[in-house]
Scaffold this motif. Sequence first.
Motif, PDB file in Angstrom:
ATOM      1  N   SER A 112      68.983  59.014  -1.649  1.00  0.00           N
ATOM      2  CA  SER A 112      67.823  58.370  -2.237  1.00  0.00           C
ATOM      3  C   SER A 112      68.262  57.039  -2.840  1.00  0.00           C
ATOM      4  CB  SER A 112      67.214  59.251  -3.335  1.00  0.00           C
ATOM      5  OG  SER A 112      66.252  58.526  -4.079  1.00  0.00           O
ATOM      6  N   VAL A 113      67.620  55.957  -2.404  1.00  0.00           N
ATOM      7  CA  VAL A 113      67.971  54.661  -2.989  1.00  0.00           C
ATOM      8  C   VAL A 113      67.444  54.546  -4.411  1.00  0.00           C
ATOM      9  CG1 VAL A 113      68.191  53.476  -0.782  1.00  0.00           C
ATOM     10  CG2 VAL A 113      65.984  53.466  -1.962  1.00  0.00           C
ATOM     11  N   HIS A 114      66.557  55.445  -4.802  1.00  0.00           N
ATOM     12  CA  HIS A 114      66.045  55.450  -6.177  1.00  0.00           C
ATOM     13  C   HIS A 114      66.859  56.367  -7.085  1.00  0.00           C
ATOM     14  CE1 HIS A 114      62.302  54.429  -3.815  1.00  0.00           C
ATOM     15  NE2 HIS A 114      62.463  53.381  -4.596  1.00  0.00           N
ATOM     16  N   ARG A 115      67.221  57.547  -6.587  1.00  0.00           N
ATOM     17  CA  ARG A 115      67.879  58.534  -7.435  1.00  0.00           C
ATOM     18  C   ARG A 115      69.405  58.433  -7.436  1.00  0.00           C
ATOM     19  NH1 ARG A 115      63.944  61.651  -4.583  1.00  0.00           N
ATOM     20  NH2 ARG A 115      62.084  61.868  -5.869  1.00  0.00           N
ATOM     21  N   CYS A 116      69.979  57.919  -6.341  1.00  0.00           N
ATOM     22  CA  CYS A 116      71.445  57.749  -6.282  1.00  0.00           C
ATOM     23  C   CYS A 116      71.756  56.434  -5.566  1.00  0.00           C
ATOM     24  CB  CYS A 116      72.119  58.943  -5.621  1.00  0.00           C
ATOM     25  SG  CYS A 116      71.519  59.349  -3.973  1.00  0.00           S
ATOM     26  N   PRO A 117      71.375  55.315  -6.171  1.00  0.00           N
ATOM     27  CA  PRO A 117      71.529  54.022  -5.503  1.00  0.00           C
ATOM     28  C   PRO A 117      72.973  53.667  -5.171  1.00  0.00           C
ATOM     29  CG  PRO A 117      70.910  53.714  -7.802  1.00  0.00           C
ATOM     30  CD  PRO A 117      70.795  55.177  -7.505  1.00  0.00           C
TER      31      PRO A 117
ATOM     32  N   ALA B 295      75.482  55.645  -4.380  1.00  0.00           N
ATOM     33  CA  ALA B 295      75.899  56.408  -3.200  1.00  0.00           C
ATOM     34  C   ALA B 295      75.233  55.851  -1.942  1.00  0.00           C
ATOM     35  CB  ALA B 295      75.556  57.885  -3.363  1.00  0.00           C
ATOM     36  N   ALA B 296      73.968  55.460  -2.039  1.00  0.00           N
ATOM     37  CA  ALA B 296      73.253  54.893  -0.886  1.00  0.00           C
ATOM     38  C   ALA B 296      73.879  53.567  -0.465  1.00  0.00           C
ATOM     39  CB  ALA B 296      71.774  54.712  -1.222  1.00  0.00           C
ATOM     40  N   PHE B 297      74.196  52.711  -1.422  1.00  0.00           N
ATOM     41  CA  PHE B 297      74.820  51.423  -1.093  1.00  0.00           C
ATOM     42  C   PHE B 297      76.216  51.621  -0.497  1.00  0.00           C
ATOM     43  CE2 PHE B 297      71.599  49.804  -4.117  1.00  0.00           C
ATOM     44  CZ  PHE B 297      71.004  48.866  -3.278  1.00  0.00           C
ATOM     45  N   ASP B 298      76.976  52.567  -1.046  1.00  0.00           N
ATOM     46  CA  ASP B 298      78.303  52.860  -0.491  1.00  0.00           C
ATOM     47  C   ASP B 298      78.194  53.373   0.941  1.00  0.00           C
ATOM     48  OD1 ASP B 298      79.528  52.083  -2.832  1.00  0.00           O
ATOM     49  OD2 ASP B 298      79.834  54.142  -3.585  1.00  0.00           O
ATOM     50  N   TYR B 299      77.221  54.230   1.185  1.00  0.00           N
ATOM     51  CA  TYR B 299      77.018  54.765   2.531  1.00  0.00           C
ATOM     52  C   TYR B 299      76.639  53.645   3.500  1.00  0.00           C
ATOM     53  CZ  TYR B 299      75.326  57.808   6.276  1.00  0.00           C
ATOM     54  OH  TYR B 299      75.120  58.424   7.490  1.00  0.00           O
TER      55      TYR B 299
ATOM     56  N   SER C 190      72.819  57.098  12.745  1.00  0.00           N
ATOM     57  CA  SER C 190      72.788  57.727  11.431  1.00  0.00           C
ATOM     58  C   SER C 190      71.334  58.055  11.113  1.00  0.00           C
ATOM     59  CB  SER C 190      73.354  56.785  10.372  1.00  0.00           C
ATOM     60  OG  SER C 190      73.207  57.367   9.095  1.00  0.00           O
ATOM     61  N   ILE C 191      71.068  59.333  10.889  1.00  0.00           N
ATOM     62  CA  ILE C 191      69.734  59.776  10.475  1.00  0.00           C
ATOM     63  C   ILE C 191      69.795  60.018   8.980  1.00  0.00           C
ATOM     64  CG2 ILE C 191      67.948  61.535  10.731  1.00  0.00           C
ATOM     65  CD1 ILE C 191      69.098  62.106  13.549  1.00  0.00           C
ATOM     66  N   ILE C 192      69.006  59.244   8.255  1.00  0.00           N
ATOM     67  CA  ILE C 192      69.033  59.304   6.798  1.00  0.00           C
ATOM     68  C   ILE C 192      67.644  59.701   6.311  1.00  0.00           C
ATOM     69  CG2 ILE C 192      69.575  58.035   4.679  1.00  0.00           C
ATOM     70  CD1 ILE C 192      70.890  55.903   6.590  1.00  0.00           C
ATOM     71  N   MET C 193      67.601  60.546   5.308  1.00  0.00           N
ATOM     72  CA  MET C 193      66.317  60.914   4.725  1.00  0.00           C
ATOM     73  C   MET C 193      66.430  60.922   3.218  1.00  0.00           C
ATOM     74  SD  MET C 193      66.614  64.763   6.124  1.00  0.00           S
ATOM     75  CE  MET C 193      67.780  64.251   7.366  1.00  0.00           C
TER      76      MET C 193
ATOM     77  N   GLY D  54      56.348  58.429   0.270  1.00  0.00           N
ATOM     78  CA  GLY D  54      55.934  57.751  -0.950  1.00  0.00           C
ATOM     79  C   GLY D  54      56.264  56.276  -0.911  1.00  0.00           C
ATOM     80  N   ALA D  55      57.025  55.799  -1.892  1.00  0.00           N
ATOM     81  CA  ALA D  55      57.383  54.383  -1.964  1.00  0.00           C
ATOM     82  C   ALA D  55      58.215  53.957  -0.756  1.00  0.00           C
ATOM     83  CB  ALA D  55      58.150  54.088  -3.254  1.00  0.00           C
ATOM     84  N   ALA D  56      58.957  54.864  -0.161  1.00  0.00           N
ATOM     85  CA  ALA D  56      59.621  54.698   1.138  1.00  0.00           C
ATOM     86  C   ALA D  56      60.462  53.435   1.274  1.00  0.00           C
ATOM     87  CB  ALA D  56      58.581  54.776   2.269  1.00  0.00           C
ATOM     88  N   HIS D  57      61.305  53.173   0.295  1.00  0.00           N
ATOM     89  CA  HIS D  57      62.164  51.992   0.348  1.00  0.00           C
ATOM     90  C   HIS D  57      63.432  52.192   1.171  1.00  0.00           C
ATOM     91  CE1 HIS D  57      59.809  51.108  -3.383  1.00  0.00           C
ATOM     92  NE2 HIS D  57      59.665  50.006  -2.693  1.00  0.00           N
ATOM     93  N   LEU D  58      63.763  53.427   1.488  1.00  0.00           N
ATOM     94  CA  LEU D  58      65.026  53.734   2.158  1.00  0.00           C
ATOM     95  C   LEU D  58      65.271  52.916   3.426  1.00  0.00           C
ATOM     96  CD1 LEU D  58      67.469  55.768   1.920  1.00  0.00           C
ATOM     97  CD2 LEU D  58      66.185  57.214   3.475  1.00  0.00           C
ATOM     98  N   PRO D  59      64.340  52.868   4.380  1.00  0.00           N
ATOM     99  CA  PRO D  59      64.628  52.086   5.600  1.00  0.00           C
ATOM    100  C   PRO D  59      64.882  50.607   5.319  1.00  0.00           C
ATOM    101  CG  PRO D  59      62.738  53.518   5.947  1.00  0.00           C
ATOM    102  CD  PRO D  59      63.055  53.570   4.482  1.00  0.00           C
ATOM    103  N   GLY D  60      64.111  50.017   4.445  1.00  0.00           N
ATOM    104  CA  GLY D  60      64.272  48.599   4.135  1.00  0.00           C
ATOM    105  C   GLY D  60      65.578  48.282   3.444  1.00  0.00           C
ATOM    106  N   VAL D  61      66.003  49.148   2.552  1.00  0.00           N
ATOM    107  CA  VAL D  61      67.273  48.929   1.853  1.00  0.00           C
ATOM    108  C   VAL D  61      68.422  48.954   2.857  1.00  0.00           C
ATOM    109  CG1 VAL D  61      68.904  49.949   0.212  1.00  0.00           C
ATOM    110  CG2 VAL D  61      66.492  49.711  -0.407  1.00  0.00           C
TER     111      VAL D  61
END
Length: 174
Positions: free
Chosen positions: A40-45, A47-51, A8-11, A69-76
């Motif tokens: 986006s884990v910031h703008r649509c958390p 949906a990101a958690f469901d995915y 899964s490639i996520i951006m 930027g804050a780049a939390h996506l990989p860690g989440v």
Amino acid sequence: MKENVDVSIIMGSDSDLPIMKEAAKFLDEMGITYEMTILSVHRCPDAAFDYAKNLKERKVKVIIAGAGGAAHLPGVFAAQVPCPVIGVPIMSKTLNGVDSLYSIVQMPSGIPVATVAINGAKNAGILAATIISTQDDEVYKKICDFKASMNSAVLEKNEKLQKIGYKEYLDQMK
């Protein structure tokens, strides 16, 4: 969303796509299935958690997550899905991607994220393929062939350099 994919490639944004496509290109060369998603884990958390839950249920083998930027996506995603996560720090205008790099590479103990260079999506694709090759003989052979071709290319360049000298070599590079 595809039924069965290996990667899964996520951006975090569509502006990351010109960088992240390099991972997809390499996976295509290796014959590895993948899907690309913008979340986006910031703008649509939600949906990101469901995915993330969906990836876990689908047993996706590797996640490549690019973020700036804050780049939390990989860690989440690393915190939620029990497969390797490869973070791609995306170059930012503010700090040239160093902010993204630090955000991804400085994960707390227990939540590892393999991290490649700033804008290093191709290396993320190579690393994902290498991980998959530990369980897939066909991909293993393709990775070996890829590395052998890099080896040959360097040796050919050196042979040419030795034969014609550096001045002529540089002239031919122009």
